[in-house]
Design a protein around this motif. Structure first.
Motif, PDB file in Angstrom:
ATOM      1  N   SER A 214       0.845  -1.189   0.000  1.00 25.57           N
ATOM      2  CA  SER A 214       0.000   0.000   0.000  1.00 25.57           C
ATOM      3  C   SER A 214       0.881   1.240   0.000  1.00 25.57           C
ATOM      4  O   SER A 214       1.950   1.259   0.615  1.00 25.57           O
ATOM      5  CB  SER A 214      -0.915   0.028   1.224  1.00 25.57           C
ATOM      6  OG  SER A 214      -1.849  -1.021   1.200  1.00 25.57           O
ATOM      7  N   LEU A 215       0.426   2.261  -0.694  1.00 26.00           N
ATOM      8  CA  LEU A 215       1.145   3.534  -0.712  1.00 26.00           C
ATOM      9  C   LEU A 215       0.943   4.239   0.626  1.00 26.00           C
ATOM     10  O   LEU A 215      -0.155   4.251   1.174  1.00 26.00           O
ATOM     11  CB  LEU A 215       0.639   4.376  -1.865  1.00 26.00           C
ATOM     12  CG  LEU A 215       1.320   5.723  -2.125  1.00 26.00           C
ATOM     13  CD1 LEU A 215       1.379   5.990  -3.620  1.00 26.00           C
ATOM     14  CD2 LEU A 215       0.586   6.856  -1.423  1.00 26.00           C
ATOM     15  N   LEU A 216       2.012   4.833   1.133  1.00 26.06           N
ATOM     16  CA  LEU A 216       2.009   5.545   2.409  1.00 26.06           C
ATOM     17  C   LEU A 216       2.356   7.012   2.164  1.00 26.06           C
ATOM     18  O   LEU A 216       3.412   7.318   1.620  1.00 26.06           O
ATOM     19  CB  LEU A 216       3.028   4.918   3.357  1.00 26.06           C
ATOM     20  CG  LEU A 216       3.259   5.595   4.714  1.00 26.06           C
ATOM     21  CD1 LEU A 216       2.000   5.513   5.572  1.00 26.06           C
ATOM     22  CD2 LEU A 216       4.448   4.964   5.429  1.00 26.06           C
TER      23      LEU A 216
ATOM     24  N   ILE B  14      -1.018  -0.140  -4.604  1.00 32.26           N
ATOM     25  CA  ILE B  14      -0.151   0.626  -5.499  1.00 32.26           C
ATOM     26  C   ILE B  14       1.175   0.897  -4.815  1.00 32.26           C
ATOM     27  O   ILE B  14       1.267   0.915  -3.590  1.00 32.26           O
ATOM     28  CB  ILE B  14      -0.787   1.951  -5.969  1.00 32.26           C
ATOM     29  CG1 ILE B  14      -1.260   2.796  -4.784  1.00 32.26           C
ATOM     30  CG2 ILE B  14      -1.921   1.702  -6.947  1.00 32.26           C
ATOM     31  CD1 ILE B  14      -1.798   4.156  -5.191  1.00 32.26           C
ATOM     32  N   ALA B  15       2.206   1.103  -5.632  1.00 38.49           N
ATOM     33  CA  ALA B  15       3.563   1.346  -5.141  1.00 38.49           C
ATOM     34  C   ALA B  15       3.958   2.800  -5.388  1.00 38.49           C
ATOM     35  O   ALA B  15       3.488   3.422  -6.343  1.00 38.49           O
ATOM     36  CB  ALA B  15       4.542   0.409  -5.843  1.00 38.49           C
TER      37      ALA B  15
ATOM     38  N   ALA C 218       2.509   7.019  -8.899  1.00 38.92           N
ATOM     39  CA  ALA C 218       2.467   5.678  -8.329  1.00 38.92           C
ATOM     40  C   ALA C 218       2.243   4.673  -9.453  1.00 38.92           C
ATOM     41  O   ALA C 218       1.932   5.045 -10.591  1.00 38.92           O
ATOM     42  CB  ALA C 218       1.357   5.565  -7.287  1.00 38.92           C
ATOM     43  N   TYR C 219       2.376   3.387  -9.129  1.00 36.35           N
ATOM     44  CA  TYR C 219       2.245   2.373 -10.182  1.00 36.35           C
ATOM     45  C   TYR C 219       1.911   1.023  -9.556  1.00 36.35           C
ATOM     46  O   TYR C 219       2.040   0.820  -8.339  1.00 36.35           O
ATOM     47  CB  TYR C 219       3.540   2.255 -10.996  1.00 36.35           C
ATOM     48  CG  TYR C 219       4.732   1.773 -10.202  1.00 36.35           C
ATOM     49  CD1 TYR C 219       5.084   0.430 -10.172  1.00 36.35           C
ATOM     50  CD2 TYR C 219       5.504   2.681  -9.462  1.00 36.35           C
ATOM     51  CE1 TYR C 219       6.167  -0.013  -9.422  1.00 36.35           C
ATOM     52  CE2 TYR C 219       6.582   2.245  -8.723  1.00 36.35           C
ATOM     53  CZ  TYR C 219       6.915   0.900  -8.707  1.00 36.35           C
ATOM     54  OH  TYR C 219       7.973   0.455  -7.965  1.00 36.35           O
ATOM     55  N   ASN C 220       1.480   0.091 -10.393  1.00 32.58           N
ATOM     56  CA  ASN C 220       1.430  -1.317 -10.012  1.00 32.58           C
ATOM     57  C   ASN C 220       2.059  -2.130 -11.131  1.00 32.58           C
ATOM     58  O   ASN C 220       2.182  -1.658 -12.267  1.00 32.58           O
ATOM     59  CB  ASN C 220       0.006  -1.792  -9.692  1.00 32.58           C
ATOM     60  CG  ASN C 220      -0.946  -1.631 -10.860  1.00 32.58           C
ATOM     61  OD1 ASN C 220      -0.544  -1.615 -12.023  1.00 32.58           O
ATOM     62  ND2 ASN C 220      -2.231  -1.508 -10.560  1.00 32.58           N
ATOM     63  N   MET C 221       2.479  -3.342 -10.821  1.00 32.17           N
ATOM     64  CA  MET C 221       3.216  -4.138 -11.799  1.00 32.17           C
ATOM     65  C   MET C 221       3.028  -5.612 -11.493  1.00 32.17           C
ATOM     66  O   MET C 221       2.934  -6.018 -10.340  1.00 32.17           O
ATOM     67  CB  MET C 221       4.704  -3.783 -11.753  1.00 32.17           C
ATOM     68  CG  MET C 221       5.534  -4.383 -12.874  1.00 32.17           C
ATOM     69  SD  MET C 221       7.280  -3.920 -12.726  1.00 32.17           S
ATOM     70  CE  MET C 221       7.765  -4.854 -11.289  1.00 32.17           C
ATOM     71  N   SER C 222       2.953  -6.421 -12.545  1.00 33.58           N
ATOM     72  CA  SER C 222       2.904  -7.867 -12.394  1.00 33.58           C
ATOM     73  C   SER C 222       3.911  -8.489 -13.350  1.00 33.58           C
ATOM     74  O   SER C 222       4.276  -7.901 -14.372  1.00 33.58           O
ATOM     75  CB  SER C 222       1.503  -8.403 -12.687  1.00 33.58           C
ATOM     76  OG  SER C 222       1.152  -8.145 -14.034  1.00 33.58           O
ATOM     77  N   THR C 223       4.360  -9.694 -13.000  1.00 28.28           N
ATOM     78  CA  THR C 223       5.362 -10.388 -13.804  1.00 28.28           C
ATOM     79  C   THR C 223       4.863 -11.794 -14.123  1.00 28.28           C
ATOM     80  O   THR C 223       4.436 -12.523 -13.230  1.00 28.28           O
ATOM     81  CB  THR C 223       6.704 -10.488 -13.057  1.00 28.28           C
ATOM     82  OG1 THR C 223       7.108  -9.181 -12.651  1.00 28.28           O
ATOM     83  CG2 THR C 223       7.774 -11.096 -13.949  1.00 28.28           C
ATOM     84  N   THR C 224       4.903 -12.160 -15.396  1.00 24.92           N
ATOM     85  CA  THR C 224       4.605 -13.517 -15.815  1.00 24.92           C
ATOM     86  C   THR C 224       5.768 -14.037 -16.643  1.00 24.92           C
ATOM     87  O   THR C 224       6.560 -13.260 -17.197  1.00 24.92           O
ATOM     88  CB  THR C 224       3.312 -13.582 -16.643  1.00 24.92           C
ATOM     89  OG1 THR C 224       3.448 -12.711 -17.780  1.00 24.92           O
ATOM     90  CG2 THR C 224       2.117 -13.133 -15.818  1.00 24.92           C
ATOM     91  N   VAL C 225       5.881 -15.363 -16.722  1.00 25.91           N
ATOM     92  CA  VAL C 225       6.947 -15.986 -17.505  1.00 25.91           C
ATOM     93  C   VAL C 225       6.310 -16.717 -18.673  1.00 25.91           C
ATOM     94  O   VAL C 225       5.456 -17.601 -18.484  1.00 25.91           O
ATOM     95  CB  VAL C 225       7.774 -16.963 -16.646  1.00 25.91           C
ATOM     96  CG1 VAL C 225       8.885 -17.588 -17.488  1.00 25.91           C
ATOM     97  CG2 VAL C 225       8.370 -16.227 -15.451  1.00 25.91           C
ATOM     98  N   VAL C 226       6.703 -16.347 -19.891  1.00 28.41           N
ATOM     99  CA  VAL C 226       6.205 -16.970 -21.113  1.00 28.41           C
ATOM    100  C   VAL C 226       7.396 -17.472 -21.908  1.00 28.41           C
ATOM    101  O   VAL C 226       8.239 -16.680 -22.356  1.00 28.41           O
ATOM    102  CB  VAL C 226       5.371 -15.974 -21.947  1.00 28.41           C
ATOM    103  CG1 VAL C 226       4.871 -16.652 -23.226  1.00 28.41           C
ATOM    104  CG2 VAL C 226       4.215 -15.426 -21.132  1.00 28.41           C
TER     105      VAL C 226
END
Length: 364
Positions: A38-40, A59-60, A76-84
């Protein structure tokens, strides 16, 4: 001061406010591994005492600044990582968040596919968001640096992209233009990858220069139109055309923040990559270190000029499993003498720094 609404907390950025206080941006985690970030956002008075605290889930943090009307603009942002097929695929979005003076959200704009690094208000009442775009797997380049210029409601007006690089920082220049700084890749920092790009007010490129350093994390314009920067193991000064004036090595120190000294020269703050200790030092106009000090069990990620000194922001490690978001105010010696090269211990000779903000505050 320390702030610990959850088990793991940190500040990534701090900025002065018109009332003599500070606005600090960071994050909080209930669980160290696998927990939701969570953003602070914390507003303090001039001595670091809390005025109010706001959290925003999922959010970051990236950057924060006070706006001309006394509110705040947050990146601020959010992010996800997948492996393909054994390739990492990064996806996410950035957010420009406008709050009033009490930290209450007024609007939020989403910029899909972007990882924002910094956002600042522009002279026309709009904003400039700087960062990079994640490129799809099998693209020629991992990332594309980007600047997005918006109106006062955060609606994009124009953008400029720069393939094959990532922007870690950006700032609005005195003439209404922009400077972007960063590196070739956000994953690997190699000598010669660092760059600065200067744009005019319409986003046209005036110059693009690379430097024999790995990465630039912060840049400030000087009163005479030059630019001072800090990054991994190096800090330097360039003229208004981007040509190198001088370059100094920091022997394993990562400079996350650079500020101007009122008496001339510069302040660099960050974290020792070898020990994990936070550090800050002041230099003369030629980059020669005049004073320095280090902070045990503390990492420093942001800094801001303050009346009579500087405010540092980062993380204080309370135990192997807990941490607090940390703010400290410092003032420098009146007549410091030059010191040896960096690599200093917990309190190097010549530092003569006074910690103005001390103590621990826990909540929750």
């Amino acid at each position: 001061m320390t702030f610990a609404p959850e088990n793991n907390n940190k500040f990534d950025a701090v900025a002065p406010t018109a009332d003599g206080g500070f606005i600090a941006l960071g994050s909080t985690l209930a669980e160290k591994y696998g927990g939701s970030e969570s953003l602070l956002l914390v507003k303090t008075d001039g001595r670091g005492n809390e005025t109010w605290t706001v959290t925003m889930p999922e959010i970051a943090p990236a950057s924060v600044a006070e706006t001309d009307d006394g509110g705040y603009i947050i990146g601020a942002y959010n992010m996800s990582t997948t492996v393909v097929d054994q390739d990492f695929n990064y996806q996410g979005s950035s957010f420009l968040i406008r709050t009033n003076a009490a930290g209450e959200e007024e609007w939020r704009q989403v910029i899909p596919g972007m990882k924002v690094s910094s956002v600042e208000e522009t002279a026309d009442g709009g904003y400039a968001a700087i960062g990079w775009l994640w490129n799809p797997p099998e693209s020629e380049n991992e990332t594309t640096a980007v600047i997005v210029k918006t109106d006062g409601d955060g609606t994009p007006a124009w953008n400029r992209t720069f393939p094959g690089i990532s922007a870690n920082v950006g700032t609005v220049t005195a003439d209404g233009g922009y400077v972007l700084g960063g590196t070739k890749s956000p994953f690997t920092y190699d000598i010669g990858d660092a760059f600065l790009i200067r744009l005019d007010a319409d986003g046209n490129t005036l110059w693009h220069e690379n430097y024999q350093v790995p990465v630039i994390f912060d840049v400030k314009e000087t009163d005479d139109g030059r630019f001072v920067y800090a990054g991994n193991y190096w800090y330097g000064l360039v003229d208004g055309d981007g040509k190198e004036v001088w370059l100094r090595n920091m022997e394993g120190l990562t400079g996350y923040a650079v500020e101007l000294r009122p008496s001339g020269g510069y302040v660099v703050a960050g974290t020792d990559a070898r020990s994990g200790e936070g550090f800050v030092f002041g230099t003369d106009g030629d980059g020669t270190i005049l004073w320095d000090t280090a902070f045990t069990a503390t990492g420093i990620y942001g800094a801001a000029s303050a009346p009579g000194g500087y405010t540092l922001a980062g993380i204080r490690f309370l135990s192997p499993d807990t941490s607090a978001a940390w703010l400290a105010g410092i003032t420098e010696a009146v007549s410091p003498a030059p010191t040896a090269a960096p690599g200093f211990g917990a309190a190097a000779a010549g530092a003569a720094l006074l910690l103005l903000l001390a103590g621990r505050r826990r909540r929750g």
